[in-house]
Design an enzyme around this catalytic site. Structure first.
Site, short mmCIF file in Angstrom:
data_model
loop_
_atom_site.label_atom_id
_atom_site.label_comp_id
_atom_site.label_asym_id
_atom_site.label_seq_id
_atom_site.Cartn_x
_atom_site.Cartn_y
_atom_site.Cartn_z
N CYS A 140 0.68 -1.33 -0.24
CA CYS A 140 -0.21 -0.10 0.15
C CYS A 140 0.68 1.12 0.37
CB CYS A 140 -0.75 -0.20 1.00
SG CYS A 140 -0.01 -0.04 3.14
N ARG A 145 -2.28 -1.08 5.47
CA ARG A 145 -3.52 -1.71 5.23
C ARG A 145 -3.44 -2.79 4.25
NH1 ARG A 145 -5.07 3.84 1.23
NH2 ARG A 145 -3.04 3.84 1.37
#
Length: 190
Positions: A140, A145
């Site tokens: 990410c 994330r």
């Protein structure tokens, strides 16, 4: 992911997180609990769970088999924005790693934040050609994330997955590596 890297196998996640907890009307407290000292011992480092820039470039250059999964928003992936609004961007370039598939992390969960069923998750990834038959690298912006998608693919679906925690911040700042930027964004302007 970080607990797995250090071979700690007794880890649990709250499916749906705090949002689901609150939606279910479960109790909350502002009291700060105190605990006795624990006895956590770091286990043998599991290097295969972490991808480095060299591992990513080996996939990009066709020197290693693997699927790259960019879990950022479509706007980040396409280079329309450097980072979500309100988040400090740490990369001087926008776009994505060549060959990376875009599956935003939120597609792994239901509206209430709980994980989708295993059947739905398998269908989501097999729909883009990812079925666990080859190694996978998730990334990410800074790695946080991507950890959710790593969990889904590795812990729920049982696929061979490494997380590139250098992510776009490292890759987008590395001189000479190829990028794909459909929006043509340069230094925050088109």
């Amino acid at each position: 992911w970080i607990f797995n890297i250090y071979n700690f196998d007794d880890v649990r996640l709250l499916d749906g997180g705090r949002v689901k907890w609150e939606a279910d009307g479960l109790p909350l407290s502002t009291a700060a609990p105190t605990y006795e000292a624990g006895n956590f011992e770091v286990g043998e480092y599991q290097a295969e769970l972490r991808a480095r820039l060299t591992d990513v470039l080996a996939v990009v250059n066709g020197e290693a088999e693997g699927a790259l999964i960019d879990i950022r928003s479509a706007a980040e992936y396409n280079g329309e924005i450097f980072a979500p609004e309100g988040i400090q961007e740490l990369s001087i370039r926008a776009g994505h790693i060549p060959g990376a598939l875009n599956v935003p992390w939120g597609q792994n969960v239901n509206p209430d934040g709980t994980f989708k069923s295993l059947e739905d998750l398998r269908a989501l990834y097999s729909g883009i050609g990812v079925d666990g038959s080859q190694p996978i690298i998730t990334y990410c912006r800074i790695g946080e994330r991507a950890a959710l998608t790593w969990f889904v693919l590795n812990q729920l679906l049982g696929y061979d997955v490494a997380l590139y925690d250098g992510s776009w911040t490292e890759y987008g700042n590395t001189v000479g590596v190829p990028i794909v930027n459909p929006a043509g964004t340069i230094w925050g302007a088109r």
